[in-house]
Design an enzyme around this catalytic site. Structure first.
Site, PDB file in Angstrom:
ATOM      1  N   ASP A  69      47.669  64.666   5.164  1.00 17.89           N
ATOM      2  CA  ASP A  69      47.549  64.319   6.581  1.00 17.89           C
ATOM      3  C   ASP A  69      46.323  63.442   6.799  1.00 17.89           C
ATOM      4  OD1 ASP A  69      49.713  65.931   7.244  1.00 17.89           O
ATOM      5  OD2 ASP A  69      48.484  67.617   7.911  1.00 17.89           O
ATOM      6  N   ARG A  83      53.581  58.181   6.127  1.00 19.43           N
ATOM      7  CA  ARG A  83      54.080  58.737   7.389  1.00 19.43           C
ATOM      8  C   ARG A  83      53.332  58.015   8.510  1.00 19.43           C
ATOM      9  NH1 ARG A  83      51.730  64.245   8.360  1.00 19.43           N
ATOM     10  NH2 ARG A  83      53.383  65.168   7.101  1.00 19.43           N
TER      11      ARG A  83
HETATM   12  C1  LIG Z   1      55.516  65.064  11.594  1.00 19.99           C
HETATM   13  C2  LIG Z   1      54.236  64.704  12.257  1.00 19.99           C
HETATM   14  C3  LIG Z   1      53.073  64.663  11.523  1.00 19.99           C
HETATM   15  C4  LIG Z   1      51.875  64.294  12.116  1.00 19.99           C
HETATM   16  N1  LIG Z   1      50.753  64.154  11.332  1.00 19.99           N
HETATM   17  C5  LIG Z   1      49.626  63.704  11.907  1.00 19.99           C
HETATM   18  C6  LIG Z   1      48.474  63.408  11.112  1.00 19.99           C
HETATM   19  O1  LIG Z   1      48.452  63.564   9.880  1.00 19.99           O
HETATM   20  N2  LIG Z   1      47.372  62.940  11.750  1.00 19.99           N
HETATM   21  C7  LIG Z   1      47.332  62.728  13.101  1.00 19.99           C
HETATM   22  O2  LIG Z   1      46.314  62.262  13.629  1.00 19.99           O
HETATM   23  N3  LIG Z   1      48.408  63.025  13.870  1.00 19.99           N
HETATM   24  C8  LIG Z   1      49.534  63.498  13.307  1.00 19.99           C
HETATM   25  N4  LIG Z   1      50.619  63.754  14.096  1.00 19.99           N
HETATM   26  C9  LIG Z   1      50.471  63.792  15.579  1.00 19.99           C
HETATM   27  C10 LIG Z   1      50.663  62.423  16.174  1.00 19.99           C
HETATM   28  O3  LIG Z   1      49.594  61.596  15.829  1.00 19.99           O
HETATM   29  C11 LIG Z   1      50.748  62.508  17.709  1.00 19.99           C
HETATM   30  O4  LIG Z   1      49.584  63.068  18.214  1.00 19.99           O
HETATM   31  C12 LIG Z   1      51.926  63.317  18.197  1.00 19.99           C
HETATM   32  O5  LIG Z   1      53.048  63.150  17.395  1.00 19.99           O
HETATM   33  C13 LIG Z   1      52.302  62.877  19.644  1.00 19.99           C
HETATM   34  O6  LIG Z   1      52.671  61.529  19.632  1.00 19.99           O
HETATM   35  P1  LIG Z   1      54.169  61.023  19.887  1.00 19.99           P
HETATM   36  O7  LIG Z   1      54.469  60.002  18.859  1.00 19.99           O
HETATM   37  O8  LIG Z   1      55.094  62.148  19.896  1.00 19.99           O
HETATM   38  O9  LIG Z   1      54.103  60.226  21.248  1.00 19.99           O
HETATM   39  P2  LIG Z   1      53.463  60.548  22.668  1.00 19.99           P
HETATM   40  O10 LIG Z   1      53.332  59.234  23.350  1.00 19.99           O
HETATM   41  O11 LIG Z   1      52.251  61.411  22.567  1.00 19.99           O
HETATM   42  O12 LIG Z   1      54.583  61.388  23.351  1.00 19.99           O
HETATM   43  C14 LIG Z   1      55.856  60.836  23.655  1.00 19.99           C
HETATM   44  C15 LIG Z   1      56.743  61.928  24.206  1.00 19.99           C
HETATM   45  O13 LIG Z   1      56.971  62.903  23.194  1.00 19.99           O
HETATM   46  C16 LIG Z   1      56.983  64.209  23.762  1.00 19.99           C
HETATM   47  N5  LIG Z   1      55.846  64.977  23.183  1.00 19.99           N
HETATM   48  C17 LIG Z   1      54.846  64.493  22.438  1.00 19.99           C
HETATM   49  N6  LIG Z   1      53.995  65.485  22.084  1.00 19.99           N
HETATM   50  C18 LIG Z   1      54.476  66.593  22.661  1.00 19.99           C
HETATM   51  C19 LIG Z   1      54.045  67.939  22.684  1.00 19.99           C
HETATM   52  N7  LIG Z   1      52.936  68.337  22.043  1.00 19.99           N
HETATM   53  N8  LIG Z   1      54.783  68.827  23.372  1.00 19.99           N
HETATM   54  C20 LIG Z   1      55.906  68.447  24.013  1.00 19.99           C
HETATM   55  N9  LIG Z   1      56.368  67.188  24.034  1.00 19.99           N
HETATM   56  C21 LIG Z   1      55.665  66.272  23.365  1.00 19.99           C
HETATM   57  C22 LIG Z   1      56.869  64.046  25.243  1.00 19.99           C
HETATM   58  O14 LIG Z   1      58.160  63.937  25.758  1.00 19.99           O
HETATM   59  C23 LIG Z   1      56.138  62.725  25.354  1.00 19.99           C
HETATM   60  O15 LIG Z   1      56.372  62.090  26.577  1.00 19.99           O
HETATM   61  C24 LIG Z   1      51.845  64.047  13.511  1.00 19.99           C
HETATM   62  C25 LIG Z   1      53.017  64.080  14.240  1.00 19.99           C
HETATM   63  C26 LIG Z   1      54.208  64.381  13.649  1.00 19.99           C
HETATM   64  C27 LIG Z   1      55.449  64.367  14.464  1.00 19.99           C
END
Ligand SMILES: Cc1cc2nc3c(=O)[nH]c(=O)nc-3n(C[C@H](O)[C@H](O)[C@H](O)COP(=O)(O)OP(=O)(O)OC[C@H]3O[C@@H](n4cnc5c(N)ncnc54)[C@H](O)[C@@H]3O)c2cc1C
Length: 330
Positions: free
Chosen positions: A157, A207
């Site tokens: 990560d 990723r």
């Molecule tokens: C498989 C995976 C691995 C990840 N690994 C890392 C990593 O190694 N390092 C790192 O910094 N980040 C990591 N993340 C977190 C990532 O950086 C984001 O903070 C997180 O995924 C929210 O961003 P989004 O792309 O969903 O878009 P956003 O713009 O945040 O959200 C878009 C939409 O998604 C939905 N959504 C998003 N988050 C949530 C929530 N918590 N609860 C409910 N609905 C939600 C809502 O409908 C929102 O309007 C990871 C995420 C995923 C999915």
């Protein structure tokens, strides 16, 4: 802060004013939750309080490996693979880091023995990066060696930007010697395009996510529009030149852009995968699987759930109200 920002907008039309107030308030709550995610005393209290533990089940698969594997079997039965994350970043001693490594070694073996379709994701601060780069590297190396034996895979990560260089260096080194290890790139960082080009050239699996930490304007885009625009640009590079890329997001726009670009490029659906977090947007998860896309869920388990949990709340402050409502339901 939110209130004063709202008061300063009195000359603007009412609808704009309302939207702007909501945006500012949400940003305030998001920053507050990220700030709280780093508070050690609150963390200690939350992780040991039975009431607070009840909250964690929204995003965490359980406290033990057996519970996580049970969740893994259920997820597999829905046509979804997983990556298991043993919660516990920023350990305080190298002994704790070695213990974390041992949990991961057991987890990889248990995934293999149980026949669950999955691999593991880890954070280098959990493997001792704050104390000794060499020891951290040795811990990660043992795990990657085990992944080679079991024909599995280790995802490292990405944490906050102070760790980006060290994380990439370590992954590049391990990948060169063993393969079977990949990393994460965050679209909110300005540097990410150059990093992705380098990783693609080395055939290291990436990723792509937006990024979950509070980063200053010196290193990261601050607006959602900029982060999203960069995400789409990086996604296209990955689909063009990446090694089995993972598109990690719950954002329907990002997913739609990925589907459209993959269709334009006539990419078979098994040449990349979507990834989402356990417990988030199950409707979207089902839709992607039904449409024949590969989907992997990031499934965290363990007792040290607080920082992870608070970052999930910060991503969508409305979750706070959802959780409080459920907490007081019978
Ligand atoms: C498989 C995976 C691995 C990840 N690994 C890392 C990593 O190694 N390092 C790192 O910094 N980040 C990591 N993340 C977190 C990532 O950086 C984001 O903070 C997180 O995924 C929210 O961003 P989004 O792309 O969903 O878009 P956003 O713009 O945040 O959200 C878009 C939409 O998604 C939905 N959504 C998003 N988050 C949530 C929530 N918590 N609860 C409910 N609905 C939600 C809502 O409908 C929102 O309007 C990871 C995420 C995923 C999915």
């Amino acid at each position: 802060m939110a209130a004063s920002a709202c008061l300063s907008q009195t000359a603007l039309p009412a609808t704009w004013e309302t939207c702007h107030c909501i945006d500012v308030s949400l940003e305030f709550v998001r920053r507050l939750l990220l700030f709280l995610s780093r508070q050690k005393q609150l963390r200690r209290w939350m992780e040991t309080s039975p009431l607070a533990q009840r909250l964690s089940t929204r995003f965490v698969a359980g406290q033990t490996l057996d519970q996580a594997l049970a969740v893994g079997r259920k997820i597999n039965s829905e046509g979804i693979t997983l990556t298991l994350d043993h919660l516990g970043e920023s350990v305080s001693t190298l002994e704790e880091a070695a213990a974390a490594r041992d949990v991961y070694l057991r987890t990889l073996s248990a995934i293999h023995d149980s026949g669950v379709q999955g691999n593991v994701s880890l954070k280098l601060t959990q493997f001792g990066l704050d104390f000794s780069t060499d020891q951290c590297r040795a811990n990660a190396e043992q795990l990657v060696q085990r992944a080679v034996e079991l024909e599995s895979f280790v995802r490292v990560d990405m944490e906050s930007s102070e760790y980006t260089d060290r994380t990439l260096d370590l992954v590049r080194d391990l990948h060169q010697r063993y393969g079977r290890v990949g990393v994460v790139i965050q679209s909110y960082l300005y540097r990410s395009k150059a990093d992705i080009e380098d990783l693609c050239a080395r055939r290291i699996r990436v990723r792509l996510c937006k990024g979950a930490y509070l980063e200053p304007a010196g290193v990261a885009f601050q607006s959602k529009a900029d982060v999203d625009r960069n995400y789409v640009e990086l996604m296209k590079i990955l689909l063009d030149r990446g090694e089995y890329p993972a598109i990690a997001t719950h954002d329907e726009n990002m997913i739609r852009e990925t589907e459209a670009y993959a269709a334009l490029r006539k990419m078979p659906r098994d040449t990349f995968e979507f990834q989402m977090l356990y417990g988030i947007r199950r409707d979207l998860q089902r839709r992607l699987v039904a449409d024949g896309y590969r989907l992997r869920l990031y499934v965290p388990f363990g007792r040290a759930w607080y920082p992870y949990y608070m970052r999930r709340l910060a991503e969508r402050p409305a979750n706070v109200f959802f959780i409080l409502r459920n907490l007081f339901r019978q």
